[in-house]
Write a protein that holds these residues in place. Structure first.
Motif, PDB file in Angstrom:
ATOM      1  N   ALA A  49      39.480 -10.171   2.509  1.00  0.00           N
ATOM      2  CA  ALA A  49      38.798 -11.457   2.395  1.00  0.00           C
ATOM      3  C   ALA A  49      38.717 -11.785   0.904  1.00  0.00           C
ATOM      4  O   ALA A  49      37.816 -11.322   0.209  1.00  0.00           O
ATOM      5  CB  ALA A  49      37.407 -11.397   3.015  1.00  0.00           C
ATOM      6  N   GLY A  50      39.680 -12.544   0.435  1.00  0.00           N
ATOM      7  CA  GLY A  50      39.748 -12.833  -0.996  1.00  0.00           C
ATOM      8  C   GLY A  50      39.881 -11.537  -1.780  1.00  0.00           C
ATOM      9  O   GLY A  50      40.701 -10.688  -1.438  1.00  0.00           O
ATOM     10  N   PRO A  51      39.030 -11.347  -2.787  1.00  0.00           N
ATOM     11  CA  PRO A  51      39.114 -10.121  -3.593  1.00  0.00           C
ATOM     12  C   PRO A  51      38.417  -8.921  -2.936  1.00  0.00           C
ATOM     13  O   PRO A  51      38.349  -7.853  -3.526  1.00  0.00           O
ATOM     14  CB  PRO A  51      38.408 -10.511  -4.891  1.00  0.00           C
ATOM     15  CG  PRO A  51      37.412 -11.541  -4.467  1.00  0.00           C
ATOM     16  CD  PRO A  51      38.063 -12.292  -3.331  1.00  0.00           C
ATOM     17  N   TYR A  52      37.895  -9.104  -1.740  1.00  0.00           N
ATOM     18  CA  TYR A  52      37.115  -8.067  -1.064  1.00  0.00           C
ATOM     19  C   TYR A  52      37.784  -7.610   0.223  1.00  0.00           C
ATOM     20  O   TYR A  52      38.736  -8.212   0.692  1.00  0.00           O
ATOM     21  CB  TYR A  52      35.713  -8.597  -0.742  1.00  0.00           C
ATOM     22  CG  TYR A  52      34.976  -9.091  -1.950  1.00  0.00           C
ATOM     23  CD1 TYR A  52      34.394  -8.196  -2.842  1.00  0.00           C
ATOM     24  CD2 TYR A  52      34.859 -10.454  -2.206  1.00  0.00           C
ATOM     25  CE1 TYR A  52      33.718  -8.653  -3.968  1.00  0.00           C
ATOM     26  CE2 TYR A  52      34.176 -10.916  -3.328  1.00  0.00           C
ATOM     27  CZ  TYR A  52      33.619 -10.010  -4.202  1.00  0.00           C
ATOM     28  OH  TYR A  52      32.955 -10.454  -5.308  1.00  0.00           O
ATOM     29  N   ARG A  53      37.219  -6.556   0.796  1.00  0.00           N
ATOM     30  CA  ARG A  53      37.602  -6.096   2.135  1.00  0.00           C
ATOM     31  C   ARG A  53      36.324  -5.958   2.946  1.00  0.00           C
ATOM     32  O   ARG A  53      35.299  -5.485   2.442  1.00  0.00           O
ATOM     33  CB  ARG A  53      38.298  -4.736   2.077  1.00  0.00           C
ATOM     34  CG  ARG A  53      39.728  -4.830   1.652  1.00  0.00           C
ATOM     35  CD  ARG A  53      40.403  -3.504   1.779  1.00  0.00           C
ATOM     36  NE  ARG A  53      39.514  -2.455   1.286  1.00  0.00           N
ATOM     37  CZ  ARG A  53      39.890  -1.344   0.729  1.00  0.00           C
ATOM     38  NH1 ARG A  53      41.156  -1.084   0.585  1.00  0.00           N
ATOM     39  NH2 ARG A  53      39.037  -0.447   0.325  1.00  0.00           N
TER      40      ARG A  53
ATOM     41  N   LYS B  33      29.786 -10.136  -3.058  1.00  0.00           N
ATOM     42  CA  LYS B  33      30.648 -10.101  -1.878  1.00  0.00           C
ATOM     43  C   LYS B  33      30.035 -10.913  -0.740  1.00  0.00           C
ATOM     44  O   LYS B  33      30.712 -11.722  -0.106  1.00  0.00           O
ATOM     45  CB  LYS B  33      30.858  -8.651  -1.432  1.00  0.00           C
ATOM     46  CG  LYS B  33      31.752  -8.492  -0.226  1.00  0.00           C
ATOM     47  CD  LYS B  33      31.932  -7.011   0.100  1.00  0.00           C
ATOM     48  CE  LYS B  33      32.849  -6.756   1.244  1.00  0.00           C
ATOM     49  NZ  LYS B  33      33.038  -5.310   1.508  1.00  0.00           N
ATOM     50  N   ASP B  34      28.745 -10.705  -0.482  1.00  0.00           N
ATOM     51  CA  ASP B  34      28.061 -11.456   0.584  1.00  0.00           C
ATOM     52  C   ASP B  34      28.117 -12.955   0.315  1.00  0.00           C
ATOM     53  O   ASP B  34      28.375 -13.750   1.230  1.00  0.00           O
ATOM     54  CB  ASP B  34      26.603 -11.007   0.711  1.00  0.00           C
ATOM     55  CG  ASP B  34      26.450  -9.619   1.303  1.00  0.00           C
ATOM     56  OD1 ASP B  34      27.466  -9.002   1.696  1.00  0.00           O
ATOM     57  OD2 ASP B  34      25.299  -9.136   1.360  1.00  0.00           O
ATOM     58  N   THR B  35      27.877 -13.353  -0.934  1.00  0.00           N
ATOM     59  CA  THR B  35      27.920 -14.771  -1.300  1.00  0.00           C
ATOM     60  C   THR B  35      29.309 -15.342  -1.059  1.00  0.00           C
ATOM     61  O   THR B  35      29.453 -16.422  -0.476  1.00  0.00           O
ATOM     62  CB  THR B  35      27.507 -14.957  -2.773  1.00  0.00           C
ATOM     63  OG1 THR B  35      26.174 -14.476  -2.939  1.00  0.00           O
ATOM     64  CG2 THR B  35      27.590 -16.413  -3.190  1.00  0.00           C
ATOM     65  N   TYR B  36      30.326 -14.608  -1.478  1.00  0.00           N
ATOM     66  CA  TYR B  36      31.709 -15.055  -1.271  1.00  0.00           C
ATOM     67  C   TYR B  36      32.003 -15.225   0.220  1.00  0.00           C
ATOM     68  O   TYR B  36      32.550 -16.246   0.641  1.00  0.00           O
ATOM     69  CB  TYR B  36      32.688 -14.049  -1.893  1.00  0.00           C
ATOM     70  CG  TYR B  36      34.120 -14.416  -1.633  1.00  0.00           C
ATOM     71  CD1 TYR B  36      34.802 -15.279  -2.485  1.00  0.00           C
ATOM     72  CD2 TYR B  36      34.789 -13.935  -0.505  1.00  0.00           C
ATOM     73  CE1 TYR B  36      36.121 -15.643  -2.227  1.00  0.00           C
ATOM     74  CE2 TYR B  36      36.099 -14.299  -0.248  1.00  0.00           C
ATOM     75  CZ  TYR B  36      36.755 -15.150  -1.105  1.00  0.00           C
ATOM     76  OH  TYR B  36      38.050 -15.513  -0.833  1.00  0.00           O
TER      77      TYR B  36
ATOM     78  N   ARG C  59      30.142 -18.207   1.758  1.00  0.00           N
ATOM     79  CA  ARG C  59      30.743 -19.483   1.322  1.00  0.00           C
ATOM     80  C   ARG C  59      32.041 -19.766   2.062  1.00  0.00           C
ATOM     81  O   ARG C  59      32.490 -20.906   2.118  1.00  0.00           O
ATOM     82  CB  ARG C  59      30.999 -19.461  -0.179  1.00  0.00           C
ATOM     83  CG  ARG C  59      29.758 -19.663  -0.984  1.00  0.00           C
ATOM     84  CD  ARG C  59      30.060 -19.773  -2.448  1.00  0.00           C
ATOM     85  NE  ARG C  59      28.818 -19.961  -3.186  1.00  0.00           N
ATOM     86  CZ  ARG C  59      28.635 -19.621  -4.440  1.00  0.00           C
ATOM     87  NH1 ARG C  59      29.628 -19.076  -5.131  1.00  0.00           N
ATOM     88  NH2 ARG C  59      27.476 -19.808  -5.021  1.00  0.00           N
ATOM     89  N   ASN C  60      32.657 -18.735   2.589  1.00  0.00           N
ATOM     90  CA  ASN C  60      33.907 -18.883   3.321  1.00  0.00           C
ATOM     91  C   ASN C  60      33.711 -18.794   4.833  1.00  0.00           C
ATOM     92  O   ASN C  60      34.651 -18.504   5.574  1.00  0.00           O
ATOM     93  CB  ASN C  60      34.927 -17.861   2.826  1.00  0.00           C
ATOM     94  CG  ASN C  60      35.454 -18.252   1.462  1.00  0.00           C
ATOM     95  OD1 ASN C  60      36.327 -19.104   1.356  1.00  0.00           O
ATOM     96  ND2 ASN C  60      34.892 -17.687   0.410  1.00  0.00           N
ATOM     97  N   GLY C  61      32.469 -19.016   5.286  1.00  0.00           N
ATOM     98  CA  GLY C  61      32.194 -19.152   6.708  1.00  0.00           C
ATOM     99  C   GLY C  61      31.871 -17.883   7.478  1.00  0.00           C
ATOM    100  O   GLY C  61      31.718 -17.935   8.690  1.00  0.00           O
ATOM    101  N   TRP C  62      31.763 -16.757   6.792  1.00  0.00           N
ATOM    102  CA  TRP C  62      31.458 -15.497   7.474  1.00  0.00           C
ATOM    103  C   TRP C  62      29.957 -15.284   7.575  1.00  0.00           C
ATOM    104  O   TRP C  62      29.206 -15.633   6.664  1.00  0.00           O
ATOM    105  CB  TRP C  62      32.053 -14.319   6.695  1.00  0.00           C
ATOM    106  CG  TRP C  62      33.530 -14.218   6.760  1.00  0.00           C
ATOM    107  CD1 TRP C  62      34.430 -14.868   5.953  1.00  0.00           C
ATOM    108  CD2 TRP C  62      34.298 -13.434   7.672  1.00  0.00           C
ATOM    109  NE1 TRP C  62      35.709 -14.524   6.315  1.00  0.00           N
ATOM    110  CE2 TRP C  62      35.657 -13.651   7.366  1.00  0.00           C
ATOM    111  CE3 TRP C  62      33.964 -12.566   8.708  1.00  0.00           C
ATOM    112  CZ2 TRP C  62      36.679 -13.029   8.062  1.00  0.00           C
ATOM    113  CZ3 TRP C  62      34.987 -11.948   9.396  1.00  0.00           C
ATOM    114  CH2 TRP C  62      36.326 -12.176   9.081  1.00  0.00           C
TER     115      TRP C  62
END
Length: 141
Positions: free
Chosen positions: A65-69, A101-104, A107-110
């Motif tokens: 998920a973007g820069p994260y997993r 990570k949570d914020t990202y 913001r992307n609907g998760w």
């Protein structure tokens, strides 16, 4: 060949066939389930994955998920489950990274659910129940 494509899309949570329950699936090939288990990175992730499978769920693991997993995910429902072990999630820098990570993800609907290793090890049934509640809520949207 088409059968493999359809199965792949089902596993990725990209399509749902009429009469197919997107949350629970008992017919996934064992090698697919084992592959997901092999991607886990900690004993608490494996414990929670096993508990979810025992209830008939087939979540995905280590989803980019973007820069994260995401540790454990239900992509079709954009439900992210994070398993926070003491070793990698304590300390100010690690906690700040988790917040980013949570914020990202949000913001992307998760929807993000975080569970400590202590909670997963000590009350797995309640953790699974909380995840089920969120899945049911998201399924009805």
């Amino acid at each position: 060949m088409l059968t493999y494509l359809v199965y792949g899309l089902l596993f990725a949570g990209l399509i749902v066939l009429p009469g197919y329950c997107a949350i629970k699936s008992w017919n996934q090939p064992k090698e697919v389930l084992d592959w997901e288990r092999n991607k886990t990175e900690s004993p608490i992730e494996r414990r929670l994955l096993d508990a979810l499978r025992a209830q008939g769920y087939s979540p995905r693991t280590q989803i980019p998920a973007g820069p994260y997993r995401i540790d454990i995910a239900f992509p079709a429902y954009k439900l992210a489950i994070e398993c926070d072990g003491k070793q990698y999630h304590s300390g100010a820098a690690n906690k700040a990274r988790d917040r980013r990570k949570d914020t990202y993800l949000r913001r992307n609907g998760w929807q993000v659910l975080r569970f400590s290793g202590r909670k997963i090890n000590g009350d797995t049934k309640r953790v699974v129940s909380r995840i089920e509640s969120e899945l049911i809520k998201r399924q009805s949207k």
